[in-house]
Motif scaffolding. Structure first.
Motif, PDB file in Angstrom:
ATOM      1  N   SER A 142      -6.824   0.089  17.811  1.00 56.74           N
ATOM      2  CA  SER A 142      -6.427   1.335  17.613  1.00 56.74           C
ATOM      3  C   SER A 142      -6.010   1.672  16.221  1.00 56.74           C
ATOM      4  O   SER A 142      -5.276   0.797  15.544  1.00 56.74           O
ATOM      5  CB  SER A 142      -4.937   1.342  18.312  1.00 56.74           C
ATOM      6  N   LEU A 143      -6.618   2.616  15.498  1.00 56.04           N
ATOM      7  CA  LEU A 143      -6.351   2.976  14.224  1.00 56.04           C
ATOM      8  C   LEU A 143      -5.653   3.909  13.694  1.00 56.04           C
ATOM      9  O   LEU A 143      -5.732   5.014  14.613  1.00 56.04           O
ATOM     10  CB  LEU A 143      -7.813   3.069  13.379  1.00 56.04           C
ATOM     11  N   SER A 144      -4.815   4.337  12.679  1.00 54.34           N
ATOM     12  CA  SER A 144      -4.288   5.434  12.413  1.00 54.34           C
ATOM     13  C   SER A 144      -4.561   5.584  10.719  1.00 54.34           C
ATOM     14  O   SER A 144      -4.366   4.907   9.945  1.00 54.34           O
ATOM     15  CB  SER A 144      -2.872   5.317  12.862  1.00 54.34           C
ATOM     16  N   THR A 145      -4.841   6.885  10.599  1.00 57.96           N
ATOM     17  CA  THR A 145      -4.699   7.421   9.231  1.00 57.96           C
ATOM     18  C   THR A 145      -3.388   8.254   9.228  1.00 57.96           C
ATOM     19  O   THR A 145      -2.965   8.309   7.936  1.00 57.96           O
ATOM     20  CB  THR A 145      -5.909   8.533   8.935  1.00 57.96           C
ATOM     21  N   LYS A 146      -3.193   8.709  10.223  1.00 59.11           N
ATOM     22  CA  LYS A 146      -1.748   9.494  10.092  1.00 59.11           C
ATOM     23  C   LYS A 146      -0.384   8.553   9.729  1.00 59.11           C
ATOM     24  O   LYS A 146       0.252   9.157   8.960  1.00 59.11           O
ATOM     25  CB  LYS A 146      -1.164   9.921  11.559  1.00 59.11           C
ATOM     26  N   ALA A 147      -0.695   7.402   9.946  1.00 57.92           N
ATOM     27  CA  ALA A 147       0.583   6.620   9.403  1.00 57.92           C
ATOM     28  C   ALA A 147       0.468   6.276   7.877  1.00 57.92           C
ATOM     29  O   ALA A 147       1.532   5.972   7.487  1.00 57.92           O
ATOM     30  CB  ALA A 147       0.301   5.143  10.162  1.00 57.92           C
ATOM     31  N   LEU A 148      -0.622   6.731   7.292  1.00 53.26           N
ATOM     32  CA  LEU A 148      -0.670   6.578   5.937  1.00 53.26           C
ATOM     33  C   LEU A 148      -0.543   7.803   5.191  1.00 53.26           C
ATOM     34  O   LEU A 148      -0.451   7.864   3.882  1.00 53.26           O
ATOM     35  CB  LEU A 148      -2.209   5.926   5.533  1.00 53.26           C
ATOM     36  N   GLU A 149      -0.417   8.843   5.660  1.00 52.25           N
ATOM     37  CA  GLU A 149      -0.005   9.964   5.211  1.00 52.25           C
ATOM     38  C   GLU A 149       1.281  10.319   4.520  1.00 52.25           C
ATOM     39  O   GLU A 149       2.208  10.007   5.164  1.00 52.25           O
ATOM     40  CB  GLU A 149      -0.371  11.343   6.198  1.00 52.25           C
ATOM     41  N   PRO A 150       1.496  10.735   3.415  1.00 53.51           N
ATOM     42  CA  PRO A 150       2.752  10.905   2.798  1.00 53.51           C
ATOM     43  C   PRO A 150       3.294  12.148   3.292  1.00 53.51           C
ATOM     44  O   PRO A 150       4.740  12.205   3.624  1.00 53.51           O
ATOM     45  CB  PRO A 150       2.411  11.345   1.206  1.00 53.51           C
TER      46      PRO A 150
ATOM     47  N   ALA B 274      -7.330   2.955   7.162  1.00 54.68           N
ATOM     48  CA  ALA B 274      -6.477   3.348   8.083  1.00 54.68           C
ATOM     49  C   ALA B 274      -5.583   2.137   8.319  1.00 54.68           C
ATOM     50  O   ALA B 274      -5.891   0.930   7.917  1.00 54.68           O
ATOM     51  CB  ALA B 274      -7.584   3.616   9.341  1.00 54.68           C
ATOM     52  N   MET B 275      -4.601   2.278   9.129  1.00 54.72           N
ATOM     53  CA  MET B 275      -3.723   1.215   9.721  1.00 54.72           C
ATOM     54  C   MET B 275      -3.994   0.694  10.914  1.00 54.72           C
ATOM     55  O   MET B 275      -4.318   1.647  11.811  1.00 54.72           O
ATOM     56  CB  MET B 275      -2.391   1.717   9.528  1.00 54.72           C
ATOM     57  N   ILE B 276      -4.249  -0.420  11.008  1.00 55.14           N
ATOM     58  CA  ILE B 276      -4.323  -1.096  12.585  1.00 55.14           C
ATOM     59  C   ILE B 276      -3.086  -0.987  13.137  1.00 55.14           C
ATOM     60  O   ILE B 276      -2.090  -1.734  12.702  1.00 55.14           O
ATOM     61  CB  ILE B 276      -4.982  -2.302  12.385  1.00 55.14           C
ATOM     62  N   LEU B 277      -2.677  -0.075  14.365  1.00 49.18           N
ATOM     63  CA  LEU B 277      -1.794  -0.018  15.178  1.00 49.18           C
ATOM     64  C   LEU B 277      -1.757  -1.096  16.318  1.00 49.18           C
ATOM     65  O   LEU B 277      -0.577  -1.505  16.724  1.00 49.18           O
ATOM     66  CB  LEU B 277      -1.507   1.305  15.639  1.00 49.18           C
ATOM     67  N   ASP B 278      -2.864  -1.390  16.832  1.00 52.83           N
ATOM     68  CA  ASP B 278      -3.024  -2.208  17.882  1.00 52.83           C
ATOM     69  C   ASP B 278      -4.220  -3.004  18.022  1.00 52.83           C
ATOM     70  O   ASP B 278      -5.272  -2.248  17.650  1.00 52.83           O
ATOM     71  CB  ASP B 278      -2.330  -1.714  19.282  1.00 52.83           C
ATOM     72  N   VAL B 279      -4.557  -4.322  18.756  1.00 55.02           N
ATOM     73  CA  VAL B 279      -5.896  -4.791  18.796  1.00 55.02           C
ATOM     74  C   VAL B 279      -5.377  -5.124  20.511  1.00 55.02           C
ATOM     75  O   VAL B 279      -4.436  -5.926  20.915  1.00 55.02           O
ATOM     76  CB  VAL B 279      -5.853  -6.066  18.028  1.00 55.02           C
ATOM     77  N   ASP B 280      -6.296  -4.719  21.172  1.00 46.97           N
ATOM     78  CA  ASP B 280      -6.562  -5.146  22.541  1.00 46.97           C
ATOM     79  C   ASP B 280      -7.562  -6.077  22.772  1.00 46.97           C
ATOM     80  O   ASP B 280      -8.797  -5.651  22.909  1.00 46.97           O
ATOM     81  CB  ASP B 280      -6.497  -3.823  23.572  1.00 46.97           C
TER      82      ASP B 280
END
Length: 69
Positions: free
Chosen positions: A34-42, A21-27
Motif C-alpha cells: 500500500s502506497l500513499s502520495t497523500k501522506a507526503l502532501e503539505p 510515495a510513502m509505504i503504508l503497509d506490506v501484505d
C-alpha cells in the motif's frame, strides 16, 4: 491522491514517471504494497497541483506522518 481520483491518474502520471510515495503497509501473504502520495502532501491536493513541491518536502512530510501515525 484520493482513491476516487485514481481513475484520473493517467492524466497526471505516465509509464516510467518517477514518483515519491510513502509505504503504508506490506501484505506479504497477498503480495501487496500500500502506497500513499497523500501522506507526503503539505496540503491536500498538492500532488495534483504542484508535485515538485511534494517531492521537495517528501522526507520532511514522511517524518511528520510517522510521528502522527
Amino acid at each position: 491522491m484520493k482513491a476516487d481520483l485514481s481513475l484520473l491518474l493517467y492524466h497526471y502520471l505516465k509509464v516510467n514517471d518517477e514518483v515519491k510515495a510513502m509505504i503504508l503497509d506490506v501484505d506479504t501473504q497477498r503480495g501487496l504494497i500500500s502506497l500513499s502520495t497523500k501522506a507526503l502532501e503539505p496540503e491536500p491536493g498538492h500532488m495534483l497541483k504542484n508535485p515538485q513541491k511534494v517531492y521537495e518536502k517528501a522526507e520532511e512530510m514522511a517524518a511528520k506522518y510517522q510521528i502522527n501515525h
